[in-house]
Design a protein around this motif. Structure first.
Motif, PDB file in Angstrom:
ATOM      1  N   VAL A  26       0.854  -1.190   0.000  1.00  0.00           N
ATOM      2  CA  VAL A  26       0.000   0.000   0.000  1.00  0.00           C
ATOM      3  C   VAL A  26       0.886   1.235   0.000  1.00  0.00           C
ATOM      4  N   LEU A  27       0.699   2.089  -0.997  1.00  0.00           N
ATOM      5  CA  LEU A  27       1.470   3.318  -1.113  1.00  0.00           C
ATOM      6  C   LEU A  27       0.769   4.477  -0.420  1.00  0.00           C
ATOM      7  N   VAL A  28      -0.541   4.555  -0.568  1.00  0.00           N
ATOM      8  CA  VAL A  28      -1.358   5.562   0.105  1.00  0.00           C
ATOM      9  C   VAL A  28      -2.610   4.856   0.617  1.00  0.00           C
ATOM     10  N   GLU A  29      -2.844   4.904   1.908  1.00  0.00           N
ATOM     11  CA  GLU A  29      -3.995   4.234   2.511  1.00  0.00           C
ATOM     12  C   GLU A  29      -5.301   4.826   1.970  1.00  0.00           C
ATOM     13  N   PRO A  30      -6.391   4.065   2.041  1.00  0.00           N
ATOM     14  CA  PRO A  30      -7.667   4.543   1.505  1.00  0.00           C
ATOM     15  C   PRO A  30      -8.078   5.902   2.074  1.00  0.00           C
ATOM     16  N   PHE A  31      -8.605   6.738   1.187  1.00  0.00           N
ATOM     17  CA  PHE A  31      -9.111   8.045   1.606  1.00  0.00           C
ATOM     18  C   PHE A  31     -10.318   8.401   0.753  1.00  0.00           C
ATOM     19  N   ASP A  32     -11.175   9.227   1.322  1.00  0.00           N
ATOM     20  CA  ASP A  32     -12.389   9.665   0.633  1.00  0.00           C
ATOM     21  C   ASP A  32     -12.153  10.992  -0.065  1.00  0.00           C
ATOM     22  N   PHE A  33     -12.725  11.127  -1.268  1.00  0.00           N
ATOM     23  CA  PHE A  33     -12.767  12.413  -1.963  1.00  0.00           C
ATOM     24  C   PHE A  33     -14.065  12.450  -2.746  1.00  0.00           C
ATOM     25  N   GLU A  34     -14.271  13.499  -3.494  1.00  0.00           N
ATOM     26  CA  GLU A  34     -15.599  13.718  -4.071  1.00  0.00           C
ATOM     27  C   GLU A  34     -16.041  12.633  -5.043  1.00  0.00           C
ATOM     28  N   HIS A  35     -15.090  11.879  -5.611  1.00  0.00           N
ATOM     29  CA  HIS A  35     -15.450  10.870  -6.609  1.00  0.00           C
ATOM     30  C   HIS A  35     -15.474   9.449  -6.051  1.00  0.00           C
ATOM     31  N   GLY A  36     -15.216   9.289  -4.757  1.00  0.00           N
ATOM     32  CA  GLY A  36     -15.279   7.958  -4.176  1.00  0.00           C
ATOM     33  C   GLY A  36     -14.232   7.744  -3.103  1.00  0.00           C
ATOM     34  N   ARG A  37     -13.872   6.480  -2.893  1.00  0.00           N
ATOM     35  CA  ARG A  37     -12.855   6.120  -1.908  1.00  0.00           C
ATOM     36  C   ARG A  37     -11.705   5.441  -2.659  1.00  0.00           C
ATOM     37  N   LEU A  38     -10.518   6.036  -2.564  1.00  0.00           N
ATOM     38  CA  LEU A  38      -9.375   5.673  -3.392  1.00  0.00           C
ATOM     39  C   LEU A  38      -8.208   5.237  -2.525  1.00  0.00           C
ATOM     40  N   ALA A  39      -7.423   4.280  -3.015  1.00  0.00           N
ATOM     41  CA  ALA A  39      -6.144   3.915  -2.408  1.00  0.00           C
ATOM     42  C   ALA A  39      -5.138   3.717  -3.526  1.00  0.00           C
ATOM     43  N   LEU A  40      -3.889   4.034  -3.258  1.00  0.00           N
ATOM     44  CA  LEU A  40      -2.800   3.805  -4.195  1.00  0.00           C
ATOM     45  C   LEU A  40      -1.970   2.643  -3.679  1.00  0.00           C
ATOM     46  N   VAL A  41      -1.759   1.664  -4.548  1.00  0.00           N
ATOM     47  CA  VAL A  41      -1.166   0.404  -4.124  1.00  0.00           C
ATOM     48  C   VAL A  41      -0.117  -0.034  -5.147  1.00  0.00           C
ATOM     49  N   ALA A  42       0.487  -1.196  -4.907  1.00  0.00           N
ATOM     50  CA  ALA A  42       1.451  -1.749  -5.847  1.00  0.00           C
ATOM     51  C   ALA A  42       1.327  -3.259  -5.855  1.00  0.00           C
ATOM     52  N   GLY A  43       1.601  -3.841  -7.031  1.00  0.00           N
ATOM     53  CA  GLY A  43       1.548  -5.278  -7.193  1.00  0.00           C
ATOM     54  C   GLY A  43       2.849  -5.946  -6.785  1.00  0.00           C
ATOM     55  N   PRO A  44       2.983  -7.241  -7.067  1.00  0.00           N
ATOM     56  CA  PRO A  44       4.147  -7.998  -6.588  1.00  0.00           C
ATOM     57  C   PRO A  44       5.468  -7.583  -7.219  1.00  0.00           C
TER      58      PRO A  44
ATOM     59  N   ASN B 148       6.089  -4.385  -7.600  1.00  0.00           N
ATOM     60  CA  ASN B 148       6.100  -2.972  -7.196  1.00  0.00           C
ATOM     61  C   ASN B 148       5.513  -2.058  -8.259  1.00  0.00           C
ATOM     62  N   GLU B 149       4.682  -2.610  -9.146  1.00  0.00           N
ATOM     63  CA  GLU B 149       4.022  -1.785 -10.158  1.00  0.00           C
ATOM     64  C   GLU B 149       2.858  -1.020  -9.510  1.00  0.00           C
ATOM     65  N   PRO B 150       2.885   0.314  -9.566  1.00  0.00           N
ATOM     66  CA  PRO B 150       1.848   1.091  -8.881  1.00  0.00           C
ATOM     67  C   PRO B 150       0.545   1.154  -9.679  1.00  0.00           C
ATOM     68  N   PHE B 151      -0.566   1.175  -8.958  1.00  0.00           N
ATOM     69  CA  PHE B 151      -1.881   1.395  -9.550  1.00  0.00           C
ATOM     70  C   PHE B 151      -2.825   1.843  -8.452  1.00  0.00           C
ATOM     71  N   GLY B 152      -4.015   2.219  -8.834  1.00  0.00           N
ATOM     72  CA  GLY B 152      -4.997   2.657  -7.857  1.00  0.00           C
ATOM     73  C   GLY B 152      -6.198   1.728  -7.831  1.00  0.00           C
ATOM     74  N   VAL B 153      -6.902   1.704  -6.711  1.00  0.00           N
ATOM     75  CA  VAL B 153      -8.192   1.029  -6.600  1.00  0.00           C
ATOM     76  C   VAL B 153      -9.189   2.026  -6.030  1.00  0.00           C
ATOM     77  N   ILE B 154     -10.402   1.988  -6.558  1.00  0.00           N
ATOM     78  CA  ILE B 154     -11.407   2.959  -6.151  1.00  0.00           C
ATOM     79  C   ILE B 154     -12.777   2.301  -6.065  1.00  0.00           C
ATOM     80  N   THR B 155     -13.540   2.713  -5.085  1.00  0.00           N
ATOM     81  CA  THR B 155     -14.976   2.468  -5.063  1.00  0.00           C
ATOM     82  C   THR B 155     -15.614   3.806  -5.401  1.00  0.00           C
ATOM     83  N   SER B 156     -16.109   3.901  -6.620  1.00  0.00           N
ATOM     84  CA  SER B 156     -16.597   5.193  -7.106  1.00  0.00           C
ATOM     85  C   SER B 156     -17.861   5.620  -6.380  1.00  0.00           C
ATOM     86  N   ALA B 157     -17.979   6.903  -6.184  1.00  0.00           N
ATOM     87  CA  ALA B 157     -19.195   7.454  -5.575  1.00  0.00           C
ATOM     88  C   ALA B 157     -20.350   7.297  -6.552  1.00  0.00           C
ATOM     89  N   ALA B 158     -21.519   7.053  -6.000  1.00  0.00           N
ATOM     90  CA  ALA B 158     -22.707   6.955  -6.855  1.00  0.00           C
ATOM     91  C   ALA B 158     -22.978   8.301  -7.492  1.00  0.00           C
TER      92      ALA B 158
END
Length: 261
Positions: free
Chosen positions: A226-244, A246-256
């Motif tokens: 985990v590069l940046v722990e989950p946080f809320d913003f206007e478009h949903g809940r986002l975290a910045l992570v990395a795979g095995p 160390n390739e970075p990517f993001g995961v999001i649960t988009s706001a309705a």
């Protein structure tokens, strides 16, 4: 959700893949996180595999090219084109760099890998039998693509000259950012372009999940970080992570989306 079987509009993000050092390890990781299954892997195409969700193409996983085993693992975003050769010429005329010139990928289409004038690498995809993303904006599929460029004005100019992008500026304190759209695109597959002096120029991807915190826990257990722990913003809940790798990517649960009155 956007489900698609036809080519994406010119200039839109239409495919993404990730370079991995250990295909079986990465397949296991991404299955644990997103529930993906896989097709392909034939030697004729360098062992490349397509990740699928419910039978629809999501992204690709690529082993290193022969002779480039020490290449850094990273995601590549491919922009849709109608004519790879003409686009390659436009890229160079606009100040871009050719890393891998346009090439045939069997019956699937044509691709090339380039760098914009500010240092962010990207690909192009001219579809034949493979249209690109088969689904986006649902759990386990692509939600967002963005270019973090080394120079905001120069980056915007380049992508407009080559791909016809237009922009809605969203800049805030300490960061320049805009939403881009492509000519005639009604798919909803827009993306972002920005400049942050603390970030190296690069294209990045964000994948939709059903529960960001739960996805982050799966990532940790499966061998990611985990590069940046989950946080809320206007478009949903986002975290910045990395795979095995160390390739970075993001995961999001988009706001309705807001309800219409």
């Amino acid at each position: 959700m956007v489900e698609r079987t036809t080519p994406w509009p010119v200039g839109a993000p239409s495919w993404a893949d990730v370079l991995v050092s250990d295909m079986e390890r990465s397949k296991a990781f991404y299955t644990a996180v997103f529930g993906w299954e896989y097709t392909g892997g034939e030697a004729d195409f360098g062992g490349y595999v397509t990740a699928t969700k419910d039978g629809r193409a999501v992204v690709g996983l690529a082993p290193p090219m022969e002779g480039a085993e020490d290449q850094e693992s990273a995601w590549t975003v491919y922009l849709a084109v109608e004519d790879s050769a003409a686009t390659e010429q436009a890229i160079t005329e606009a100040g871009g760099v050719v890393y891998y010139p346009t090439m045939e990928v069997g019956p699937f289409g044509r691709m090339g890998i380039y760098g914009d004038p500010t240092g962010a690498a990207f690909g192009t995809w001219e579809p034949a039998s493979h249209a690109g993303f088969g689904v986006t904006n649902e759990p386990g599929s692509m939600a967002w693509n963005e270019a973090m460029v080394g120079d905001f004005a120069a980056g915007k100019t380049f992508y407009t000259e080559v791909f016809g992008w237009t922009y809605a500026d969203m800049s805030g304190e300490g960061m320049e950012y805009a939403i881009f759209t492509t000519p005639g695109d009604e798919s909803g597959m827009t993306g972002g372009i920005g400049h942050d002096p603390d970030q190296e120029p690069a294209w990045t991807v964000v994948l939709e999940v059903d529960g960001t915190d739960e996805a982050v826990q799966r990532i940790k257990v499966a061998g990611g970080s985990v590069l940046v722990e989950p946080f809320d913003f206007e478009h949903g809940r986002l975290a910045l992570v990395a795979g095995p790798d160390n390739e970075p990517f993001g995961v999001i649960t988009s706001a309705a989306p807001p309800e219409e009155n």
